[in-house]
Design an enzyme around this catalytic site. Structure first.
Site, mmCIF file in Angstrom:
data_model
loop_
_atom_site.group_PDB
_atom_site.id
_atom_site.type_symbol
_atom_site.label_atom_id
_atom_site.label_comp_id
_atom_site.label_asym_id
_atom_site.label_seq_id
_atom_site.Cartn_x
_atom_site.Cartn_y
_atom_site.Cartn_z
ATOM 1 N N GLU A 112 53.698 37.219 56.594
ATOM 2 C CA GLU A 112 54.868 38.107 56.617
ATOM 3 C C GLU A 112 56.119 37.391 57.085
ATOM 4 O OE1 GLU A 112 52.705 38.047 59.048
ATOM 5 O OE2 GLU A 112 53.936 38.007 60.866
ATOM 6 N N HIS A 114 50.136 34.299 59.542
ATOM 7 C CA HIS A 114 51.251 35.258 59.422
ATOM 8 C C HIS A 114 52.100 35.002 58.191
ATOM 9 C CE1 HIS A 114 50.832 37.376 63.248
ATOM 10 N NE2 HIS A 114 50.238 36.258 63.616
ATOM 11 N N CYS A 164 46.309 38.812 61.034
ATOM 12 C CA CYS A 164 46.055 38.317 62.382
ATOM 13 C C CYS A 164 45.199 39.287 63.207
ATOM 14 C CB CYS A 164 47.361 37.937 63.073
ATOM 15 S SG CYS A 164 47.129 36.664 64.310
HETATM 16 N N1 LIG Z 1 45.995 38.966 69.792
HETATM 17 C C1 LIG Z 1 45.163 38.357 68.789
HETATM 18 C C2 LIG Z 1 45.858 38.418 67.431
HETATM 19 C C3 LIG Z 1 47.043 37.510 67.401
HETATM 20 C C4 LIG Z 1 48.236 38.082 66.669
HETATM 21 O O1 LIG Z 1 48.184 39.078 65.958
HETATM 22 N N2 LIG Z 1 49.364 37.435 66.915
HETATM 23 C C5 LIG Z 1 50.621 37.965 66.466
HETATM 24 C C6 LIG Z 1 51.621 38.043 67.601
HETATM 25 C C7 LIG Z 1 52.134 36.680 67.900
HETATM 26 C C8 LIG Z 1 53.073 36.690 69.105
HETATM 27 O O2 LIG Z 1 54.237 37.120 68.957
HETATM 28 O O3 LIG Z 1 52.594 36.315 70.181
HETATM 29 C C9 LIG Z 1 44.834 36.912 69.119
HETATM 30 O O4 LIG Z 1 45.504 36.339 70.001
HETATM 31 O O5 LIG Z 1 43.937 36.354 68.464
#
Ligand SMILES: N[C@@H](CCC(=O)NCCCC(=O)O)C(=O)O
Length: 253
Positions: free
Chosen positions: A222, A220, A112
C-alpha cells in the site's frame, strides 16, 4: 467514480483523550488510487459488529497492518512480554470478518498484521520476535523518523511458480519492504504459501479453497502504490476482483 466498496476493519487508538476507531491513510489512499474503490472503515465494536450486515453492502475487504499484534490466546499460546501490544477489539472484528469474507467468496487482501490474522483465523499460529530466531533476518521497521525510509524496499522474496501471486506479479524474485516482528509459524490448513523470504519467512499466502480473490502479504504494498510496479499490480488485481463482484454480486450465499 469508484467501482466498488471495500471494508477496512479499524484499529482502536487512544489519543487526544478519546478512543478512536482508525485506519492509516496509506491503506485508504492505496485502495482509492491503486484499486479504484471506495474504502469504508468498519468500527471495532467490542460487543461485536453484524459482519453479514457489512458484507451484504461491500464488494471487497482490505485488512490493514498495525503495530499491535494478534493476542496469542487466539492461536493457543500464553501471553508473554514478547507478544504485545494488543488490540482485542481489532482481533475480534478482523478474525470474524476474514472468516465470513472467505466463506462468501468476497475479494480479500490482507496486509502485514492482516496476513497474520488470516493465518490465525483459519487455524494457524504465529511466531513473535522472529529476529531472535536462528537463521532469521531482522524484519523489523527501521529505526528512523522518515516514513519513506521506514517503508523502504529492503529485501527480496521468491514468488512460487504457478501461484496466485505469480499470476499478478510474475514468477521469481521481487523486492519488498519489511516492518514486522511476527510472522506465520504453523501455516493454517487452508492456506498455500505464495512467497518466502531468503530466511524462510512466509511472505505471502492464498486461501486454497476460496471462491474469490484471497491473498495475504507480509509486506506493505500500500505504501508504494503509484511508485512501485509490484505494489501497483497487487492493488490493481484486488480492484479488478472487487469490480467484478460489484458488477455481478454472487448469488445469495
Ligand atoms: N504487529 C505485527 C504486524 C506488523 C505490521 O502490520 N506493521 C505495520 C505497522 C508498521 C509501523 O508503523 O510500525 C508485527 O509486528 O509482526
Amino acid at each position: 467514480m469508484h467501482s466498488g466498496l471495500v471494508a477496512i476493519p479499524a484499529d482502536i487508538r487512544e489519543f487526544e483523550g478519546y478512543t478512536w476507531h482508525a485506519s492509516p491513510d496509506q491503506y485508504i489512499m492505496a485502495a482509492v488510487r491503486g484499486s479504484g474503490v471506495l474504502p469504508l472503515i468498519v468500527p471495532a465494536l467490542s460487543e461485536g459488529a453484524d459482519i453479514d450486515m457489512v458484507l451484504d453492502r461491500v464488494d471487497g475487504v482490505l485488512i490493514s497492518g498495525s503495530r499491535t499484534n494478534v493476542h496469542p490466546s487466539l492461536y493457543g499460546e500464553d501471553e508473554t512480554e514478547h507478544h504485545g501490544p494488543f488490540d482485542p477489539a481489532r482481533d475480534q472484528l478482523s478474525l470474524a470478518l476474514i472468516r465470513r469474507t472467505i466463506e462468501r467468496g468476497i475479494p480479500l487482501l490482507a496486509i502485514c498484521r492482516g496476513i497474520q490474522e488470516l493465518n490465525v483465523a483459519l487455524g494457524g499460529s504465529l511466531a513473535t520476535e522472529i529476529q531472535d530466531l536462528p537463521g532469521r533476518m531482522d524484519h523489523r521497521k527501521p529505526e528512523t523518523p522518515d516514513r519513506d525510509e521506514a517503508f523502504a524496499i529492503r529485501h527480496t522474496i521468491k514468488v512460487r511458480e504457478g501461484s496466485c501471486l505469480a499470476a499478478i506479479v510474475g514468477n521469481g524474485e521481487v523486492s519488498v519492504n519489511s516492518l514486522h516482528r511476527q510472522a506465520i509459524s504453523t501455516l493454517a490448513p487452508r492456506l498455500a504459501v505464495e512467497a518466502v523470504a531468503e530466511d524462510g519467512t512466509i511472505e505471502a499466502v492464498s486461501v486454497t479453497d476460496a471462491p474469490g480473490f484471497a491473498l495475504g502479504v507480509q509486506w506493505h504494498p500500500e505504501y508504494w502504490v503509484g511508485n512501485d510496479v509490484i505494489s501497483d499490480r497487487i492493488f490493481a488485481a484486488f480492484g479488478d476482483a472487487v469490480r467484478a463482484r460489484h458488477i455481478q454480486p454472487a448469488a445469495a450465499e
